[in-house]
Design a protein around this motif. Structure first.
Motif, mmCIF file in Angstrom:
data_model
loop_
_atom_site.group_PDB
_atom_site.id
_atom_site.type_symbol
_atom_site.label_atom_id
_atom_site.label_comp_id
_atom_site.label_asym_id
_atom_site.label_seq_id
_atom_site.Cartn_x
_atom_site.Cartn_y
_atom_site.Cartn_z
ATOM 1 N N MET A 62 1.178 -1.271 -0.382
ATOM 2 C CA MET A 62 -0.195 0.247 -0.116
ATOM 3 C C MET A 62 0.630 1.073 0.035
ATOM 4 S SD MET A 62 -3.426 1.199 -0.624
ATOM 5 C CE MET A 62 -4.709 -0.286 0.236
ATOM 6 N N ARG A 63 2.233 1.545 0.707
ATOM 7 C CA ARG A 63 2.684 2.416 0.640
ATOM 8 C C ARG A 63 3.700 2.985 -1.043
ATOM 9 N NH1 ARG A 63 6.374 -0.063 5.315
ATOM 10 N NH2 ARG A 63 6.070 -1.886 3.282
ATOM 11 N N LYS A 64 4.091 4.070 -1.375
ATOM 12 C CA LYS A 64 4.632 4.988 -2.138
ATOM 13 C C LYS A 64 3.786 4.296 -3.587
ATOM 14 C CE LYS A 64 9.235 4.098 0.278
ATOM 15 N NZ LYS A 64 9.903 3.134 -0.335
ATOM 16 N N SER A 65 2.711 4.089 -3.711
ATOM 17 C CA SER A 65 1.819 3.642 -4.631
ATOM 18 C C SER A 65 1.841 2.312 -5.143
ATOM 19 C CB SER A 65 2.179 4.646 -5.795
ATOM 20 O OG SER A 65 1.299 5.179 -5.425
ATOM 21 N N HIS A 66 2.205 1.197 -4.481
ATOM 22 C CA HIS A 66 2.943 -0.189 -4.751
ATOM 23 C C HIS A 66 2.132 -1.067 -5.588
ATOM 24 C CE1 HIS A 66 7.584 0.632 -4.926
ATOM 25 N NE2 HIS A 66 7.363 1.566 -6.065
ATOM 26 N N PHE A 67 0.321 -0.537 -5.032
ATOM 27 C CA PHE A 67 -0.523 -1.463 -5.038
ATOM 28 C C PHE A 67 -1.642 -0.983 -5.687
ATOM 29 C CE2 PHE A 67 -4.727 -2.037 -2.215
ATOM 30 C CZ PHE A 67 -4.810 -3.011 -2.614
ATOM 31 N N ARG A 68 -2.520 -2.288 -6.531
ATOM 32 C CA ARG A 68 -2.952 -2.177 -8.109
ATOM 33 C C ARG A 68 -3.947 -3.257 -7.309
ATOM 34 N NH1 ARG A 68 -1.634 0.270 -12.928
ATOM 35 N NH2 ARG A 68 -0.939 1.947 -11.716
ATOM 36 N N ILE A 69 -4.866 -3.374 -7.288
ATOM 37 C CA ILE A 69 -5.901 -4.551 -7.375
ATOM 38 C C ILE A 69 -5.758 -5.010 -9.047
ATOM 39 C CG2 ILE A 69 -8.155 -5.025 -6.781
ATOM 40 C CD1 ILE A 69 -8.499 -2.572 -4.833
ATOM 41 N N GLY A 70 -5.987 -6.191 -8.451
ATOM 42 C CA GLY A 70 -6.549 -6.352 -9.846
ATOM 43 C C GLY A 70 -4.531 -7.463 -10.608
ATOM 44 N N THR A 71 -3.888 -6.741 -9.941
ATOM 45 C CA THR A 71 -2.355 -7.463 -9.112
ATOM 46 C C THR A 71 -1.966 -8.218 -9.343
ATOM 47 O OG1 THR A 71 -0.492 -5.071 -9.212
ATOM 48 C CG2 THR A 71 -2.284 -5.001 -10.915
ATOM 49 N N VAL A 72 -0.989 -8.664 -9.230
ATOM 50 C CA VAL A 72 0.420 -9.575 -7.805
ATOM 51 C C VAL A 72 1.336 -7.917 -7.460
ATOM 52 C CG1 VAL A 72 -0.548 -11.715 -8.400
ATOM 53 C CG2 VAL A 72 1.509 -10.967 -9.776
ATOM 54 N N GLY A 73 0.888 -6.919 -7.895
ATOM 55 C CA GLY A 73 2.050 -6.442 -7.280
ATOM 56 C C GLY A 73 3.456 -5.573 -7.963
ATOM 57 N N LYS A 74 3.969 -4.827 -7.381
ATOM 58 C CA LYS A 74 5.255 -5.205 -8.379
ATOM 59 C C LYS A 74 6.987 -5.890 -8.186
ATOM 60 C CE LYS A 74 4.619 -0.464 -9.805
ATOM 61 N NZ LYS A 74 6.014 1.285 -8.960
ATOM 62 N N VAL A 75 7.831 -6.564 -9.082
ATOM 63 C CA VAL A 75 8.489 -7.305 -8.502
ATOM 64 C C VAL A 75 9.646 -7.190 -7.527
ATOM 65 C CG1 VAL A 75 10.272 -8.310 -10.300
ATOM 66 C CG2 VAL A 75 8.413 -8.403 -11.061
#
Length: 588
Positions: free
Chosen positions: A378-391
């Protein structure tokens, strides 16, 4: 000093942020805790005892436990310290699978949790030449108790040797062999080094907002699975107090007792929690019921970072105060973070749990990647629903021409144990072939679309991605599990295991009395209700993807019966074989 080997994590906790309650397990209705200091002392005693038993570096020791418990972690750290290799085994597999894994790994000792597991091991022990002795965590007649090792090692008779062996453990050394439960075929032993797992723990820790020395966690996913095991090392590293749930059935009670800030879960469990809470709306009436569903619908529209605008945020604040906060109370009251893995998470779950104040982050990985490849934060805009996040840091992902996700990094396994040819099949240079289809967007968020091996073509040449369809269909309260079939057939069809509790209540509400699921699935009124649900969810797909026919199975799909893996994924081959007649009937 940054840990480089797995046993360094608990030492790091003791030296930097020691806990009075490092690990807690419930025995005979009472929580018993162990401090960081005592944990390290007892693990060292285990190491001394293992030297007494003649354990050499890289010898294999098996662990089979029906529930997570402090003893498991003590043995794990104790054996790793002397350079031995931990071979965790799923408790729910058959005695024949025990025999295969124990033989294939050449395990010399085996630790079991309880009599049921012990009996399964003893049934095949005579066929396992390498196995010298079995120890148990519970008191079992005729079986050596693990505490005997504490007694042997209490006075540290081999401490000089233990220290020497500990110093000799190299980060590149094999630490564990994890036999994948697999949805098909014979299990493969995934070899992971200390460095594989340690690198994953350190990089994944950066994505979990844990308050060092202050947070507590409830652990209940199988620790024999790399997902929960890595989480335990993350807890050790971040000085999070760990409480082991008694069983899947007692999770709700344990959550209320422990009131943790963090826990892990698999999507199926979260689906069950959601369905149970949502069904409570049916018990309400009038204004209360309307308010309940209004609040849930607000939650289902959730987007992070105020993307829905000020008016939505105002409504969400009211929905939380009146209704959604009670969801959090039902899960202990303090839960702030839920990390989900192992299978695809329905976006609606991420929305509604996060809206209720419990940030639900989805991650992605495999046993072969130790396991985390990417995770939301959730921090630093690393949260996007429908994805598994950033590597995560240190890991590289690229998408192959056919859409398959390839992964390179320090987390990629050493290979499959005694399976050089199979190892080569999944590697292209340094890149591991995950078998998953996905895409990376411009901002670096990874999205999984399906399993490469599970996609199939109809006889008309159309590609079907079953997991996408199944996840959509499982939003129905009527459906507990669903498997889409149709490879080489003219159309996709589905086997459905009904949600037993919901279906039985629905039939009763409609004046239909049945005594079993077997009777229920024959009721025409119920079949018509399922058809209505299927029709609704079919509207989200192209005509070639829509479920044209379905069959309700007369029994529940379980881990014990072989329908599901221990992490509740479908064993497609097994299910297809069990219900061949139902499948053929749909294409008759």
């Amino acid at each position: 000093m940054t840990p480089t080997r797995l046993f360094d994590f608990i030492s790091h906790q003791r030296d930097h942020h020691p806990l009075e309650k490092s690990f807690s397990t419930k025995y005979n209705g009472k929580w018993e805790s162990i401090s960081s200091e005592i944990f390290c002392e007892q693990a060292e005693a285990i190491s001394n005892a293992l030297i007494e038993l003649g354990i050499e570096a890289q010898d294999k020791i098996a662990m089979i436990s029906s529930n997570n418990r402090t003893e498991w972690s003590l043995i794990d750290i104790g054996l790793l310290t002397v350079g031995a290799v931990n071979v965790p085994i799923y408790p729910t597999i058959s005695a024949q699978d025990y025999e295969y894994i124990l033989n294939h790994s050449e395990s010399q000792y085996c630790f079991v949790s309880d009599k049921e597991v012990y009996d399964k091991v003893m049934a095949v022990k005579k066929n396992i030449k390498s196995l010298k002795k079995v120890y148990s965590f519970d008191q079992i007649n005729g079986c050596a108790h693990w505490s005997e090792l504490l007694d042997i090692g209490r006075d540290k008779p081999h401490q000089e040797t233990v220290q020497k062996r500990k110093d000799e453990v190299n980060p590149a050394d094999l630490a564990t062999i994890i036999y994948t439960s697999g949805t098909t075929g014979v299990p493969k032993g995934v070899m992971l080094s200390h460095h594989n797992v340690v690198s994953n723990v350190l990089s994944s820790s950066k994505r979990l907002p844990l308050t060092i020395g202050e947070a507590s966690a409830l652990s209940f996913l199988p620790v024999c699975h790399i997902f929960e095991r890595v989480i335990l090392y993350i807890y050790m590293y971040n000085s999070v107090s760990v409480y082991f749930a008694e069983s899947l059935e007692t999770i709700a009670d344990n959550l209320r007792e422990v009131k943790p800030q963090v826990m892990t879960a698999v999507p199926r469990l979260l689906e069950k929690v959601y369905d149970k809470i949502y069904a409570k709306g049916e018990e309400l009436s009038g204004v209360k019921q309307k308010l309940f569903y209004w609040a849930v619908n607000i939650g289902l529209q959730y987007e992070p970072y105020g993307q829905n605008g000020a008016w939505y945020e105002f409504k969400l604040k009211i929905a939380r105060k009146l209704i959604l906060s009670k969801w959090q109370e039902a899960l202990g009251g303090n839960l702030k973070l839920i990390a989900s893995g192992s299978a695809a998470l329905q976006p609606r779950l991420a929305r509604v749990f996060t809206a209720a104040g419990m940030t639900l982050v989805e991650g992605y990985g495999l046993t072969e990647t130790s396991p985390v490849i990417s995770v939301n934060d959730m921090r630093k805009s690393h949260f996007r629903i429908g994805t598994v996040g950033k590597v995560i840091d240190g890991v590289t992902v690229k998408i192959a021409e056919d859409g398959e996700i390839l992964c390179k990094g320090p987390n990629v396994m050493m290979g499959y144990y005694k399976e050089e040819a199979k190892t080569k099949e999944v590697m292209t240079g340094e890149f591991f072939h995950t078998g998953d289809i996905g895409e990376l967007d411009q901002e670096g968020f990874l999205k999984i679309t399906d399993r490469k091996k599970e996609m199939f073509k109809t006889s008309g040449g159309k590609y079907i991605a079953p997991q996408v369809i199944e996840n959509q269909m499982k939003q129905s309260l009527f459906i507990e599990q669903i498997m889409v079939v149709g490879a080489g057939r003219k159309m996709p069809t589905a086997l459905i295991q009904p949600n037993v509790e919901f279906v039985m209540n629905w039939l009763s509400d409609h004046g239909i009395q049945v005594n079993s699921l077997e009777e229920a699935v024959k009721e025409n009124k119920l079949i018509a209700a399922f058809q209505k649900e299927i029709d609704h969810h079919n509207s989200f797909f192209g005509s070639w993807e829509q479920i044209k026919k379905f069959q309700l199975t007369p029994n529940e799909w379980t881990i014990d019966e072989g329908h599901l893996t221990p992490t509740m994924k479908l064993k497609r081959k097994v299910i297809a074989e069990k219900y061949t007649a139902l499948i053929e009937d749909m294409y008759a």
